[in-house]
Design a protein around this motif. Sequence first.
Motif, PDB file in Angstrom:
ATOM      1  N   GLY A  41      35.875 -71.382 -18.941  1.00  0.00           N
ATOM      2  CA  GLY A  41      35.352 -70.056 -18.661  1.00  0.00           C
ATOM      3  C   GLY A  41      34.171 -70.099 -17.717  1.00  0.00           C
ATOM      4  O   GLY A  41      33.653 -71.157 -17.379  1.00  0.00           O
ATOM      5  N   ALA A  42      33.752 -68.901 -17.299  1.00  0.00           N
ATOM      6  CA  ALA A  42      32.698 -68.781 -16.294  1.00  0.00           C
ATOM      7  C   ALA A  42      31.415 -68.199 -16.867  1.00  0.00           C
ATOM      8  O   ALA A  42      30.670 -67.535 -16.164  1.00  0.00           O
ATOM      9  CB  ALA A  42      33.197 -67.925 -15.134  1.00  0.00           C
ATOM     10  N   GLU A  43      31.148 -68.462 -18.138  1.00  0.00           N
ATOM     11  CA  GLU A  43      29.904 -67.982 -18.735  1.00  0.00           C
ATOM     12  C   GLU A  43      28.753 -68.831 -18.206  1.00  0.00           C
ATOM     13  O   GLU A  43      28.659 -70.023 -18.508  1.00  0.00           O
ATOM     14  CB  GLU A  43      29.949 -68.073 -20.266  1.00  0.00           C
ATOM     15  CG  GLU A  43      30.975 -67.175 -20.908  1.00  0.00           C
ATOM     16  CD  GLU A  43      32.363 -67.803 -20.942  1.00  0.00           C
ATOM     17  OE1 GLU A  43      33.320 -67.075 -21.235  1.00  0.00           O
ATOM     18  OE2 GLU A  43      32.507 -69.000 -20.663  1.00  0.00           O
ATOM     19  N   ALA A  44      27.893 -68.207 -17.426  1.00  0.00           N
ATOM     20  CA  ALA A  44      26.810 -68.919 -16.749  1.00  0.00           C
ATOM     21  C   ALA A  44      25.941 -69.702 -17.725  1.00  0.00           C
ATOM     22  O   ALA A  44      25.588 -70.856 -17.458  1.00  0.00           O
ATOM     23  CB  ALA A  44      25.959 -67.938 -15.943  1.00  0.00           C
ATOM     24  N   GLU A  45      25.613 -69.107 -18.846  1.00  0.00           N
ATOM     25  CA  GLU A  45      24.748 -69.780 -19.814  1.00  0.00           C
ATOM     26  C   GLU A  45      25.391 -71.062 -20.344  1.00  0.00           C
ATOM     27  O   GLU A  45      24.730 -72.094 -20.472  1.00  0.00           O
ATOM     28  CB  GLU A  45      24.441 -68.829 -20.978  1.00  0.00           C
ATOM     29  CG  GLU A  45      23.494 -69.411 -22.011  1.00  0.00           C
ATOM     30  CD  GLU A  45      23.183 -68.406 -23.110  1.00  0.00           C
ATOM     31  OE1 GLU A  45      23.435 -68.745 -24.285  1.00  0.00           O
ATOM     32  OE2 GLU A  45      22.706 -67.304 -22.785  1.00  0.00           O
ATOM     33  N   LYS A  46      26.663 -71.010 -20.633  1.00  0.00           N
ATOM     34  CA  LYS A  46      27.372 -72.190 -21.162  1.00  0.00           C
ATOM     35  C   LYS A  46      27.472 -73.299 -20.117  1.00  0.00           C
ATOM     36  O   LYS A  46      27.298 -74.473 -20.439  1.00  0.00           O
ATOM     37  CB  LYS A  46      28.770 -71.803 -21.648  1.00  0.00           C
ATOM     38  CG  LYS A  46      28.773 -70.826 -22.780  1.00  0.00           C
ATOM     39  CD  LYS A  46      28.315 -71.472 -24.048  1.00  0.00           C
ATOM     40  CE  LYS A  46      28.467 -70.508 -25.206  1.00  0.00           C
ATOM     41  NZ  LYS A  46      27.982 -71.043 -26.459  1.00  0.00           N
ATOM     42  N   VAL A  47      27.742 -72.925 -18.882  1.00  0.00           N
ATOM     43  CA  VAL A  47      27.845 -73.922 -17.814  1.00  0.00           C
ATOM     44  C   VAL A  47      26.482 -74.567 -17.574  1.00  0.00           C
ATOM     45  O   VAL A  47      26.367 -75.787 -17.429  1.00  0.00           O
ATOM     46  CB  VAL A  47      28.411 -73.291 -16.521  1.00  0.00           C
ATOM     47  CG1 VAL A  47      28.368 -74.270 -15.362  1.00  0.00           C
ATOM     48  CG2 VAL A  47      29.843 -72.802 -16.762  1.00  0.00           C
ATOM     49  N   GLN A  48      25.444 -73.758 -17.571  1.00  0.00           N
ATOM     50  CA  GLN A  48      24.093 -74.293 -17.388  1.00  0.00           C
ATOM     51  C   GLN A  48      23.719 -75.232 -18.532  1.00  0.00           C
ATOM     52  O   GLN A  48      23.167 -76.307 -18.303  1.00  0.00           O
ATOM     53  CB  GLN A  48      23.075 -73.161 -17.280  1.00  0.00           C
ATOM     54  CG  GLN A  48      21.703 -73.672 -16.919  1.00  0.00           C
ATOM     55  CD  GLN A  48      20.834 -72.589 -16.309  1.00  0.00           C
ATOM     56  OE1 GLN A  48      21.324 -71.547 -15.897  1.00  0.00           O
ATOM     57  NE2 GLN A  48      19.566 -72.852 -16.253  1.00  0.00           N
ATOM     58  N   GLU A  49      24.031 -74.864 -19.763  1.00  0.00           N
ATOM     59  CA  GLU A  49      23.764 -75.731 -20.915  1.00  0.00           C
ATOM     60  C   GLU A  49      24.502 -77.058 -20.788  1.00  0.00           C
ATOM     61  O   GLU A  49      23.950 -78.114 -21.118  1.00  0.00           O
ATOM     62  CB  GLU A  49      24.188 -75.040 -22.213  1.00  0.00           C
ATOM     63  CG  GLU A  49      23.280 -73.917 -22.643  1.00  0.00           C
ATOM     64  CD  GLU A  49      23.812 -73.172 -23.865  1.00  0.00           C
ATOM     65  OE1 GLU A  49      24.817 -73.621 -24.476  1.00  0.00           O
ATOM     66  OE2 GLU A  49      23.237 -72.138 -24.206  1.00  0.00           O
ATOM     67  N   LEU A  50      25.739 -77.006 -20.320  1.00  0.00           N
ATOM     68  CA  LEU A  50      26.516 -78.237 -20.162  1.00  0.00           C
ATOM     69  C   LEU A  50      25.828 -79.176 -19.181  1.00  0.00           C
ATOM     70  O   LEU A  50      25.669 -80.366 -19.467  1.00  0.00           O
ATOM     71  CB  LEU A  50      27.927 -77.873 -19.667  1.00  0.00           C
ATOM     72  CG  LEU A  50      28.900 -79.018 -19.560  1.00  0.00           C
ATOM     73  CD1 LEU A  50      30.244 -78.597 -20.150  1.00  0.00           C
ATOM     74  CD2 LEU A  50      29.087 -79.436 -18.134  1.00  0.00           C
ATOM     75  N   PHE A  51      25.387 -78.659 -18.043  1.00  0.00           N
ATOM     76  CA  PHE A  51      24.694 -79.497 -17.060  1.00  0.00           C
ATOM     77  C   PHE A  51      23.366 -80.004 -17.617  1.00  0.00           C
ATOM     78  O   PHE A  51      23.025 -81.170 -17.439  1.00  0.00           O
ATOM     79  CB  PHE A  51      24.465 -78.733 -15.751  1.00  0.00           C
ATOM     80  CG  PHE A  51      25.564 -78.914 -14.759  1.00  0.00           C
ATOM     81  CD1 PHE A  51      25.435 -79.803 -13.711  1.00  0.00           C
ATOM     82  CD2 PHE A  51      26.756 -78.201 -14.878  1.00  0.00           C
ATOM     83  CE1 PHE A  51      26.449 -79.971 -12.784  1.00  0.00           C
ATOM     84  CE2 PHE A  51      27.778 -78.360 -13.964  1.00  0.00           C
ATOM     85  CZ  PHE A  51      27.626 -79.254 -12.918  1.00  0.00           C
ATOM     86  N   GLU A  52      22.617 -79.138 -18.287  1.00  0.00           N
ATOM     87  CA  GLU A  52      21.313 -79.553 -18.833  1.00  0.00           C
ATOM     88  C   GLU A  52      21.460 -80.689 -19.833  1.00  0.00           C
ATOM     89  O   GLU A  52      20.607 -81.562 -19.925  1.00  0.00           O
ATOM     90  CB  GLU A  52      20.600 -78.356 -19.461  1.00  0.00           C
ATOM     91  CG  GLU A  52      20.094 -77.358 -18.444  1.00  0.00           C
ATOM     92  CD  GLU A  52      19.566 -76.078 -19.059  1.00  0.00           C
ATOM     93  OE1 GLU A  52      19.648 -75.904 -20.309  1.00  0.00           O
ATOM     94  OE2 GLU A  52      19.086 -75.232 -18.301  1.00  0.00           O
ATOM     95  N   LYS A  53      22.536 -80.657 -20.565  1.00  0.00           N
ATOM     96  CA  LYS A  53      22.739 -81.681 -21.607  1.00  0.00           C
ATOM     97  C   LYS A  53      23.383 -82.958 -21.072  1.00  0.00           C
ATOM     98  O   LYS A  53      23.031 -84.062 -21.489  1.00  0.00           O
ATOM     99  CB  LYS A  53      23.607 -81.102 -22.724  1.00  0.00           C
ATOM    100  CG  LYS A  53      23.732 -82.026 -23.909  1.00  0.00           C
ATOM    101  CD  LYS A  53      24.387 -81.334 -25.079  1.00  0.00           C
ATOM    102  CE  LYS A  53      24.440 -82.264 -26.271  1.00  0.00           C
ATOM    103  NZ  LYS A  53      25.026 -81.629 -27.443  1.00  0.00           N
ATOM    104  N   TYR A  54      24.306 -82.830 -20.126  1.00  0.00           N
ATOM    105  CA  TYR A  54      25.115 -83.989 -19.735  1.00  0.00           C
ATOM    106  C   TYR A  54      24.902 -84.488 -18.315  1.00  0.00           C
ATOM    107  O   TYR A  54      25.421 -85.529 -17.960  1.00  0.00           O
ATOM    108  CB  TYR A  54      26.596 -83.700 -19.950  1.00  0.00           C
ATOM    109  CG  TYR A  54      26.927 -83.434 -21.382  1.00  0.00           C
ATOM    110  CD1 TYR A  54      26.959 -84.481 -22.299  1.00  0.00           C
ATOM    111  CD2 TYR A  54      27.178 -82.147 -21.841  1.00  0.00           C
ATOM    112  CE1 TYR A  54      27.257 -84.256 -23.639  1.00  0.00           C
ATOM    113  CE2 TYR A  54      27.482 -81.908 -23.177  1.00  0.00           C
ATOM    114  CZ  TYR A  54      27.506 -82.965 -24.066  1.00  0.00           C
ATOM    115  OH  TYR A  54      27.793 -82.743 -25.388  1.00  0.00           O
ATOM    116  N   ALA A  55      24.142 -83.786 -17.504  1.00  0.00           N
ATOM    117  CA  ALA A  55      23.946 -84.225 -16.109  1.00  0.00           C
ATOM    118  C   ALA A  55      22.689 -85.056 -15.956  1.00  0.00           C
ATOM    119  O   ALA A  55      22.245 -85.291 -14.852  1.00  0.00           O
ATOM    120  CB  ALA A  55      23.897 -83.020 -15.181  1.00  0.00           C
ATOM    121  N   VAL A  56      22.137 -85.512 -17.060  1.00  0.00           N
ATOM    122  CA  VAL A  56      20.910 -86.309 -16.993  1.00  0.00           C
ATOM    123  C   VAL A  56      21.180 -87.747 -17.359  1.00  0.00           C
ATOM    124  O   VAL A  56      22.168 -88.078 -17.960  1.00  0.00           O
ATOM    125  CB  VAL A  56      19.814 -85.736 -17.923  1.00  0.00           C
ATOM    126  CG1 VAL A  56      19.370 -84.410 -17.360  1.00  0.00           C
ATOM    127  CG2 VAL A  56      20.301 -85.592 -19.339  1.00  0.00           C
TER     128      VAL A  56
END
Length: 109
Positions: A94-109
């Motif tokens: 899905g394209a829920e901005a909050e969920k996509v941002q959370e995914l990057f914040e948690k896993y893109a580090v």
Amino acid sequence: MVVYDCLTDEDFLQKSEHGIGKKAIYYFYGERCPSCESIKPLFDDLCKKYEKTALVYTYPCYNDDQLTGDAFAVNAVPTFVVMNNGEEVTRHVGAEAEKVQELFEKYAV
């Protein structure tokens, strides 16, 4: 960070060798998908924000090559899949901005 834009199954196979044994985010999208188009600006911003830490692959589903989408069990777009050492960690459809941002914040580090 490296963003690998994969256009075909063969292209995906060649580029995905760079992610073996690493954590990566896979983004599956449709080229004419309104939801994919709406999340693209945020996705691009997140790729820039995490450019030093994330490994990202993009792949257009519903083109002539479907093996990659099938291998990742992509049934709808946009789909974000986080893999680590060849194992799926999580996914978001899905394209829920909050969920996509959370995914990057948690896993893109």
